[in-house]
Enzyme design. Structure first.
Site, PDB file in Angstrom:
ATOM      1  N   ASP A  13       1.427 -25.762 -32.364  1.00 22.17           N
ATOM      2  CA  ASP A  13       0.201 -26.446 -31.934  1.00 22.17           C
ATOM      3  C   ASP A  13       0.262 -27.954 -32.165  1.00 22.17           C
ATOM      4  OD1 ASP A  13      -0.651 -23.783 -31.612  1.00 22.17           O
ATOM      5  OD2 ASP A  13      -1.548 -23.746 -33.603  1.00 22.17           O
ATOM      6  N   GLU A 194      -7.428 -22.542 -23.692  1.00 26.29           N
ATOM      7  CA  GLU A 194      -7.610 -23.069 -25.046  1.00 26.29           C
ATOM      8  C   GLU A 194      -6.908 -24.415 -25.151  1.00 26.29           C
ATOM      9  OE1 GLU A 194      -5.718 -20.235 -27.652  1.00 26.29           O
ATOM     10  OE2 GLU A 194      -3.950 -20.103 -26.381  1.00 26.29           O
TER      11      GLU A 194
END
Length: 540
Positions: A13, A194
């Protein structure tokens, strides 16, 4: 050439920011404390871990957080005066209950903001922003206004749980969100929308999102609008980076990206990826961070260079990270930065570097796999082949006390070479394995009697093969006869419905299930990455 990934091992991430000539990448740490890893670079190829900003209880307390919860998807930004770090602390993943799916859609995502003038300084106490979804990011607009974006979670039956990307203004003066949230992007048919990041360029707002889930179907989606709140039109290719249609690509699971520009205006994309084991297809190194150059085309859209939409194994730049060979002798009063522990913001309850100078003392606490206070200190596995070893002084008195060397993923996936004591064998060594893909949840090797005194332990991993050994200091290694499956230390080895978003670690652990708190003293810990050896580095 620079070889991907630039941040190998569990570093998912990525969020990247440039301040002058300095680049910083923040990555997720999930249940590992301190929270958020920040690496620094000047050349986009060589990166040094410089900070873990969430390092005290007022910022982060993950005791009780389930496996693969905790700190998700940080966003690191700079507004010209100070750094801003947004992060989620996930308290509930919504696992199914015994006998049914009750509660599977109910999840707790708490989003916070901390700030600091320097990357390695003392970051502020957190401001709670919202709890409506995860993957928050902060956008600093040209007019000085700031906006929070996050995915919206919808738990209602029959709904799309990934309900789009919402934006809401943040007021620094009031230290809270103001106005109403607006759903600016519903996502594409690929779904699981997302990881939003927003940018402004030539009068357009560009929105990057991740879609398809963080496994084999992962992708980077781009859209743009003249207005921050939309409507957003999709990129001509929709997905600007993905390996979901190319099973032959060495970098799989490509997605969850962020964009940065060099001082010369050259765009580079960082993104997470996974490298499957050649024989088993499992990513024991977890989700890693890669980088590659991009280009702005005449149509105003961002494209990859070379193979359209494909992640690149090698990119232009200096040679990057070399194989690591390091030994920590614990002579400092601070834990070496490569190490972390699980969940608790009170490290003094589980270890000490001053109780016996020159030793890392682990205090026997709860069971291995506890969600609250367990004494487990470990570092990331960052290569497919490595050897790790340690020396410990430990005198257990009964079967509820154990300490040793562990290859770890989470509470349901590990191999633990440990010393204990019982009335039948006396002081002994054996392996406990937690097996996620076996009818037997845990397994033990037969105990091997060992002499009193200090002991050295060792683990060798070559792709999916794992071997353990022990010896008295200065003696020959005694290899256990069993060969263990290292591939279980991966996201992909899991029972259905479980959260699996981290990566393999190797480290030291100590338990005292009687509550007496018996300690184990570790003299040193060594970690050496190496090339593959069919018979192991010692011919074992």
């Amino acid at each position: 050439m620079t070889r991907n990934p630039i941040l190998p091992g569990f570093n998912p991430d990525p969020s990247i920011v440039r301040v002058g000539e300095d680049y910083y990448i923040a990555t997720s740490t999930f249940e590992w404390f301190p929270g958020v890893q920040i690496h620094h670079s000047r050349d986009l190829a060589n990166w040094t871990l410089v900070a873990r900003p969430l390092n005290r209880a007022s910022q982060l307390d993950m005791r009780g957080d389930p496996d693969s919860c905790g700190v998700w998807a940080p966003c690191l930004s700079h507004d010209g005066e100070r750094f801003h770090l947004i992060y989620t602390d996930v308290k509930r993943y919504g696992r199914t209950t015994v006998g049914g799916a009750s509660g599977a859609s109910l999840r707790d995502f708490h989003n916070y903001l901390v700030t600091c003038e320097t990357i390695d300084g003392d970051w502020s106490d957190p401001i709670h922003l919202n709890s409506s979804g995860f993957d928050p990011s902060l956008f600093h607009d040209e007019d000085g206004r700031k906006w929070l974006l996050n995915m919206l979670w919808d738990h209602r039956p029959g709904r799309n749980r990934f309900a789009g990307i919402v934006a809401q203004e943040y007021s620094p003066a009031e230290r809270r969100l103001i106005g109403e949230r607006v759903n600016i992007f519903p996502g594409t048919p690929l779904g699981l929308t997302e990881a939003p990041h927003l940018y402004r360029r030539d009068g357009w707002y560009y929105l990057l999102t991740a879609e398809g889930g963080t496994s084999w179907n992962h992708a980077v989606t781009m859209a743009r609008s003249r207005s921050l709140t939309g409507p957003y039109e999709l990129h001509p290719d929709t997905y600007i980076l993905s390996s979901r249609t190319r099973p032959d690509a060495p970098l799989q699971r490509a997605g969850h990206a962020d964009l940065v520009e060099t001082p010369e205006g050259e765009p580079w994309l960082v993104y997470l990826c996974g490298r499957p084991l050649p024989n088993r297809g499992r990513c024991v190194l977890g989700r890693e961070t890669a980088i590659q150059p991009m280009r702005w085309a005449e149509d105003g859209w961002l494209y990859t260079i070379g193979d359209p939409g494909m992640p690149m194994l090698e990119v232009p730049g200096p040679e990057g990270r070399a194989l690591v060979d390091i030994r920590d002798d614990f002579d400092s009063t601070a834990l070496p930065i490569d190490f972390q522990w699980l969940r608790t913001p009170e490290p003094e309850a589980i270890f000490s570097l001053t109780a016996r100078p020159g030793r890392l003392r682990l205090y026997g606490r709860e069971t291995i796999g506890s969600l609250f206070t367990q004494a487990l200190v470990a570092r990331r596995q960052q290569a497919f082949c490595y050897s790790a070893s340690c020396a410990l002084d430990y005198a257990p008195r009964h079967f509820q006390q154990a300490a040793g060397l562990v290859a770890w993923y989470n509470a349901s996936k590990f191999h633990y070479l440990h010393i204990s004591q019982d009335e039948e064998v006396g002081r002994h060594i054996r392996v406990m394995s937690a097996l996620p893909d076996s009818p037997q949840a845990d397994a033990f090797t037969a105990p091997i009697a060992i002499p009193e005194g200090p002991v050295e332990l060792r683990v060798d991993v070559d792709y999916e093969r794992l071997r353990f050994a022990w010896r008295a200091p200065g003696g020959a290694w005694n290899w256990l006869p069993e060969q263990f499956d290292a591939s279980i230390l991966s996201d992909e080895a899991s029972a259905p419905g479980m959260a699996n978003f981290t990566g393999a670690f190797v480290g030291m652990a100590c338990q005292d299930m009687s509550g007496a708190g018996l300690h184990a003293d570790f003299d040193w810990f060594a970690y050496r990455e190496r090339e593959f050896s069919p018979r192991g580095p010692d011919g074992a």
